[in-house]
Design an enzyme around this catalytic site. Sequence first.
Site, PDB file in Angstrom:
ATOM      1  N   LYS A  38      -6.555  11.749 -16.582  1.00  0.00           N
ATOM      2  CA  LYS A  38      -6.856  12.681 -17.936  1.00  0.00           C
ATOM      3  C   LYS A  38      -5.688  12.748 -18.824  1.00  0.00           C
ATOM      4  O   LYS A  38      -5.332  11.639 -19.359  1.00  0.00           O
ATOM      5  CB  LYS A  38      -7.197  14.157 -17.148  1.00  0.00           C
ATOM      6  CG  LYS A  38      -8.200  14.371 -16.200  1.00  0.00           C
ATOM      7  CD  LYS A  38      -9.796  13.890 -16.626  1.00  0.00           C
ATOM      8  CE  LYS A  38     -10.607  13.625 -15.648  1.00  0.00           C
ATOM      9  NZ  LYS A  38     -11.022  14.733 -14.682  1.00  0.00           N
ATOM     10  N   ASP A  85      -5.375  22.168  -8.094  1.00  0.00           N
ATOM     11  CA  ASP A  85      -5.744  21.186  -9.144  1.00  0.00           C
ATOM     12  C   ASP A  85      -5.239  21.665 -10.486  1.00  0.00           C
ATOM     13  O   ASP A  85      -5.559  22.590 -11.010  1.00  0.00           O
ATOM     14  CB  ASP A  85      -7.241  20.984  -9.001  1.00  0.00           C
ATOM     15  CG  ASP A  85      -7.680  19.888  -9.880  1.00  0.00           C
ATOM     16  OD1 ASP A  85      -6.959  19.533 -10.886  1.00  0.00           O
ATOM     17  OD2 ASP A  85      -8.949  19.407  -9.643  1.00  0.00           O
ATOM     18  N   ARG A 108       0.868  -1.179  -0.044  1.00  0.00           N
ATOM     19  CA  ARG A 108      -0.010   0.043   0.016  1.00  0.00           C
ATOM     20  C   ARG A 108       0.876   1.192  -0.024  1.00  0.00           C
ATOM     21  O   ARG A 108       0.487   2.269  -0.335  1.00  0.00           O
ATOM     22  CB  ARG A 108      -0.940   0.145   1.299  1.00  0.00           C
ATOM     23  CG  ARG A 108      -1.782   1.268   1.362  1.00  0.00           C
ATOM     24  CD  ARG A 108      -3.043   1.102   2.208  1.00  0.00           C
ATOM     25  NE  ARG A 108      -2.894   0.055   3.324  1.00  0.00           N
ATOM     26  CZ  ARG A 108      -2.461   0.536   4.259  1.00  0.00           C
ATOM     27  NH1 ARG A 108      -1.937   1.604   4.738  1.00  0.00           N
ATOM     28  NH2 ARG A 108      -2.263  -0.270   5.654  1.00  0.00           N
ATOM     29  N   TYR A 123     -13.932  21.650  -9.363  1.00  0.00           N
ATOM     30  CA  TYR A 123     -14.662  20.578  -9.848  1.00  0.00           C
ATOM     31  C   TYR A 123     -15.526  20.102  -8.973  1.00  0.00           C
ATOM     32  O   TYR A 123     -15.444  20.058  -7.692  1.00  0.00           O
ATOM     33  CB  TYR A 123     -13.324  19.444  -9.939  1.00  0.00           C
ATOM     34  CG  TYR A 123     -13.435  17.950 -10.179  1.00  0.00           C
ATOM     35  CD1 TYR A 123     -14.110  17.437 -11.566  1.00  0.00           C
ATOM     36  CD2 TYR A 123     -13.450  17.016  -9.342  1.00  0.00           C
ATOM     37  CE1 TYR A 123     -14.390  16.480 -11.872  1.00  0.00           C
ATOM     38  CE2 TYR A 123     -13.872  15.558  -9.464  1.00  0.00           C
ATOM     39  CZ  TYR A 123     -14.332  15.307 -10.832  1.00  0.00           C
ATOM     40  OH  TYR A 123     -14.776  14.117 -11.085  1.00  0.00           O
TER      41      TYR A 123
HETATM   42  C1  LIG Z   1     -11.817  14.326 -13.372  1.00  0.00           C
HETATM   43  C2  LIG Z   1     -11.359  15.505 -12.554  1.00  0.00           C
HETATM   44  C3  LIG Z   1     -10.875  15.112 -11.077  1.00  0.00           C
HETATM   45  C4  LIG Z   1     -11.001  13.929 -10.471  1.00  0.00           C
HETATM   46  O1  LIG Z   1     -10.490  12.727 -11.022  1.00  0.00           O
HETATM   47  P1  LIG Z   1     -10.928  11.384 -11.095  1.00  0.00           P
HETATM   48  O2  LIG Z   1      -9.399  10.687 -11.363  1.00  0.00           O
HETATM   49  O3  LIG Z   1     -11.916  11.091 -11.857  1.00  0.00           O
HETATM   50  O4  LIG Z   1     -11.269  11.011  -9.707  1.00  0.00           O
HETATM   51  C5  LIG Z   1     -10.056  16.042 -10.557  1.00  0.00           C
HETATM   52  N1  LIG Z   1     -10.231  17.412 -11.067  1.00  0.00           N
HETATM   53  C6  LIG Z   1     -10.647  17.859 -12.234  1.00  0.00           C
HETATM   54  C7  LIG Z   1     -10.264  19.156 -12.510  1.00  0.00           C
HETATM   55  C8  LIG Z   1     -11.072  16.993 -13.094  1.00  0.00           C
HETATM   56  O5  LIG Z   1     -11.369  17.067 -14.321  1.00  0.00           O
END
Ligand SMILES: *Cc1c(COP(=O)(O)O)cnc(C)c1O
Length: 392
Positions: A205, A180, A54, A107
């Site tokens: 992403k 973020d 982990r 988000y």
């Molecule tokens: C998709 C997204 C997230 C979350 O990511 P996951 O891998 O789907 O949990 C966080 N911040 C932004 C800006 C996003 O587009």
Amino acid sequence: MKKDTRLGHAGRNPEDNFGIVNPPVYHASTVTFPTVAAMHEAGKTPFEGVYYGRYGTPTQFALEEAVAELEGGEKCIATSSGQAAIVGGVLPFVGTGDHVLMVDSAYAPTRLRLCEDFLKRFGVSTTYYDPLIGAGLADLMQPNTKVVFTESPGSLTFEVQDLPAIAHIAHAGGAKVVLDNTWSAGYFLQPFELGVDVSVQAATKYIVGHSDAMLGTITCGADLYVQIKSTVTGMGYAAAPDDCYLGLRGLRSLGARMAQHQKSALKIAHWLAERPEVGRILHPALPDCPGHDIWKRDFTGASGLFGVELADHHGHDAIAAFLDHMRLFALGYSWGGFESLVIPANPSAIRTATGWENRGNLIRLQVGLEDVDDLIDDLADGLDRLTATATE
Ligand SMILES: *Cc1c(COP(=O)(O)O)cnc(C)c1O
């Protein structure tokens, strides 16, 4: 060496691995120790080296090393999703009685799950702020403000934030700045040069880039590493080894993909700007986008995700006529993969500090790696269907 060169080499060392180009995928829970003394010794520094599944495997460490290099941080911690990275990037710094300043354009799950659900239940209050607030943030700082959360550009509405101004105020009040950084992929923005303390990404992403894994990253300075790592491992957010491998593989082509996403998205954005059905283009590289000047100052490029505000407000049938029959732009959440996506969005449903009233419909496009002229044809036909339905 330049970024693209470093991205090709970061986190791998063929000499350690029979000359094989890529690091292997280690599947692990148990890590064995030769002696009681060795076990005891390793337990003193469980976050350094291989200790327990982990806590990470060499595959995960390779990804972490490469992402730290990408974002210009000292340390990185991989998590099981982007959302886990967001939670793991905030929780280490707050406790009952503390306060968080959260950007209004965050988000949606950052706001609804983290702030309105967990933090509220555990006695941490949140104030939402206008993404364009800049130095005005000083008025919202409280003595118990521990985290200023930023997302730039904002989800759905793409406001670009003045991170250096925000960091200056946050640090003066003893708060950490968490960013973020998913939109830039860490490729077009170097957050630590702007005063950010912790940069999180949904590596799901652009880093993974192929819509086939969930992965998050938390990048920080060495001074915050143990504090964050102990929260992340304590919450149980382990990144899966195969997904770490996919993230690492995605990184090798990140530069080439981002260049193409940027080029195609800009061509589409400029084409859309000329269409009569379109009101405003919310693309940080276009002057209509709030914070465009800050984007020019702080970013080195633009990714493939942007917003389109239609000139009018249409009902369900017209939007469905537009989006239900797209040939290439699929309807789906997430983004950053090779394929184009579209969603209808409604920011007013999740905002409190800023509004989105009396505005045209908002459409979010993820421009993928298909031929851009085919994508434009798809959009042209969609807008024709919108007009035909709207005037019926
Ligand atoms: C998709 C997204 C997230 C979350 O990511 P996951 O891998 O789907 O949990 C966080 N911040 C932004 C800006 C996003 O587009």
